[in-house]
Design a protein around this motif. Structure first.
Motif, PDB file in Angstrom:
ATOM      1  N   SER A 202       3.558  -5.685   6.783  1.00 36.81           N
ATOM      2  CA  SER A 202       3.119  -5.656   5.391  1.00 36.81           C
ATOM      3  C   SER A 202       1.741  -5.105   4.974  1.00 36.81           C
ATOM      4  O   SER A 202       1.421  -4.580   4.164  1.00 36.81           O
ATOM      5  N   ASN A 203       0.801  -5.664   6.200  1.00 38.75           N
ATOM      6  CA  ASN A 203      -0.452  -4.957   5.842  1.00 38.75           C
ATOM      7  C   ASN A 203      -0.508  -3.658   6.208  1.00 38.75           C
ATOM      8  O   ASN A 203      -1.486  -2.887   5.487  1.00 38.75           O
TER       9      ASN A 203
ATOM     10  N   LYS B 259       1.062  -2.061   3.082  1.00 38.51           N
ATOM     11  CA  LYS B 259      -0.274  -2.386   1.877  1.00 38.51           C
ATOM     12  C   LYS B 259      -0.834  -0.965   1.995  1.00 38.51           C
ATOM     13  O   LYS B 259      -1.357  -0.423   0.835  1.00 38.51           O
TER      14      LYS B 259
ATOM     15  N   SER C 111       2.306  -6.681  -1.620  1.00 40.39           N
ATOM     16  CA  SER C 111       2.402  -6.604  -0.089  1.00 40.39           C
ATOM     17  C   SER C 111       3.006  -7.991   0.470  1.00 40.39           C
ATOM     18  O   SER C 111       3.881  -8.090   1.518  1.00 40.39           O
TER      19      SER C 111
ATOM     20  N   TYR D 150       8.722   2.136  -0.569  1.00 40.71           N
ATOM     21  CA  TYR D 150       8.834   0.772  -0.724  1.00 40.71           C
ATOM     22  C   TYR D 150      10.133   0.104  -0.575  1.00 40.71           C
ATOM     23  O   TYR D 150      10.469  -0.844  -0.186  1.00 40.71           O
TER      24      TYR D 150
END
Length: 393
Positions: free
Chosen positions: A29-30, A33, A43, A94
């Protein structure tokens, strides 16, 4: 254990390793992001989405185990997990990543619900809490490897076939396939499902109602909330630790990703040593020590501004939170021994805390424009775990 069960522990422990794949969501997720220029709320939707499916699938999985058995349910869960790891190889849009993490959550919901009761089948009278803790140790190894695999893949010095940090997905996919084949070929004799004081029924609604009625047992309800807090803190630190290091220490994402590995390193050490301490120490005493470490960690994360303080706090919560799940889960199973499948489903539904906490943490952090908001949300979970101490023998 008989001969069959001794052999069965090997594929079962490899399944625990596969269970650890779910923890790649924090690191992933980081990176997503950064790649897609998302804010914290957007995120944090990834880990929240992963654990949302525990709310939907955990109880039905407990019922499914009654019909097809625990081993077949675990096999189904790994197949879904392998499929989730295949999708990111086709891109990182996404929507594609949302779909991949949804499947990862569904597979992990089935796995966590069915694998823990399968351990009780394999061990046959062993110390359930310590065995589950050893399984969590194996799971933590997979979690610990995630940030390093991502950093390795993102490095320009190695061929990643255009995948970059996403190279971790095919690596774990191959391991998942091996786990599937090994468990499939290993015979495991499961005990017959015992239905106590109930009339046979084919009505799914009645089965749901009967399962949720177990929440009327105080220890089951309190354990359910305890697991929500444990997982919320676990996913929260996994996701937020790198952000705190970037905010307070000015680190790059690759540098800050080490904070996640530090957390999983101490969670791994905690699981390994916890399987020993739970045999020689009162469960309540060890639980008190664990939660106290977590409380000290929240203080360090909130006020810390140096690498030493922040890393120490991350290590403390990693070790402290490592055995909470096993202790709470075993406590619930042992209190209702004739309803292990149903109680397991309810307890794993508590992993929905992995949805609630990150969403709240992202919202509060965006509102305060600092990661201290996320730490405050996690601190609430730690406070609740202190109230659970008196329920342990």
């Amino acid at each position: 254990m008989n001969k069959t069960n001794k052999l069965a522990i090997i594929p079962v422990m490899l399944c625990f390793f596969t269970m650890g794949f779910v923890d790649l969501v924090g690191t992933a997720s980081n990176y997503v992001k950064a790649d897609l220029h998302l804010n914290d709320t957007q995120s944090n939707l990834f880990p929240s989405l992963v654990f949302f499916w525990f709310l939907i699938f955990s109880v039905p999985t407990g019922m499914l185990m009654n019909k097809i058995g625990r081993k077949k349910t675990v096999l189904l869960s790994i197949i879904i997990t392998v499929l989730s790891l295949l999708l990111p190889l086709f891109g990182e849009s996404y929507l594609l990543m949302l779909l991949a993490f949804s499947l990862l959550g569904i597979g992990n919901a089935l796995m966590q619900t069915s694998l823990n009761p399968l351990v009780s089948t394999v061990i046959k009278g062993g110390n359930l809490a310590s065995t589950l803790t050893f399984g969590q140790f194996i799971k933590a190894i997979a979690s610990f490897m995630v940030p390093y695999l991502a950093i390795w893949g993102a490095s320009a010095s190695i061929p990643s076939f255009g995948l970059g940090w996403r190279v971790l997905f095919p690596i774990y996919m191959i391991i998942g396939i091996i786990a599937t084949l090994l468990l499939w070929t290993t015979p495991i004799e499961e005990e017959a499902v015992i239905v106590e004081n109930e009339l046979p029924t084919n009505n799914i609604a009645d089965e749901y109602i009967a399962c949720f009625k177990l929440l009327g047992i105080p220890i089951v309800l309190l354990s359910f909330i305890g697991i929500m807090c444990h997982v919320g803190i676990d996913v929260g630190v996994n996701t937020t630790a790198p952000k705190i290091c970037q905010e307070r220490l000015g680190m790059t994402l690759n540098e800050a990703a080490v904070a996640t590995s530090l957390y999983f390193l101490f969670r791994t050490i905690g699981c390994l040593t916890g399987s020993f301490f739970l045999r020689v120490m009162k469960t309540q005493t060890f639980f008190i020590i664990s939660v106290t470490m977590m409380a000290l960690s929240m203080i360090g994360l909130y006020f810390g501004t140096s690498k030493l303080v922040l890393y120490t706090a991350i290590a403390l919560v990693g070790y402290g939170n490592s055995n909470v799940f096993s202790i709470v889960f075993a406590q619930a199973l042992q209190c209702v021994p004739t309803k292990k499948n149903e109680v397991s489903g309810l307890m794993i539904m508590g992993l929905f805390g992995g949805t609630v906490f990150p969403l709240l943490m992202g919202y509060v952090s965006d509102a305060l424009h600092r990661q201290a908001g996320a730490i405050l949300v996690m601190a609430v979970g730690v406070a609740y775990l202190f109230t659970y101490i008196r329920k342990l023998a």
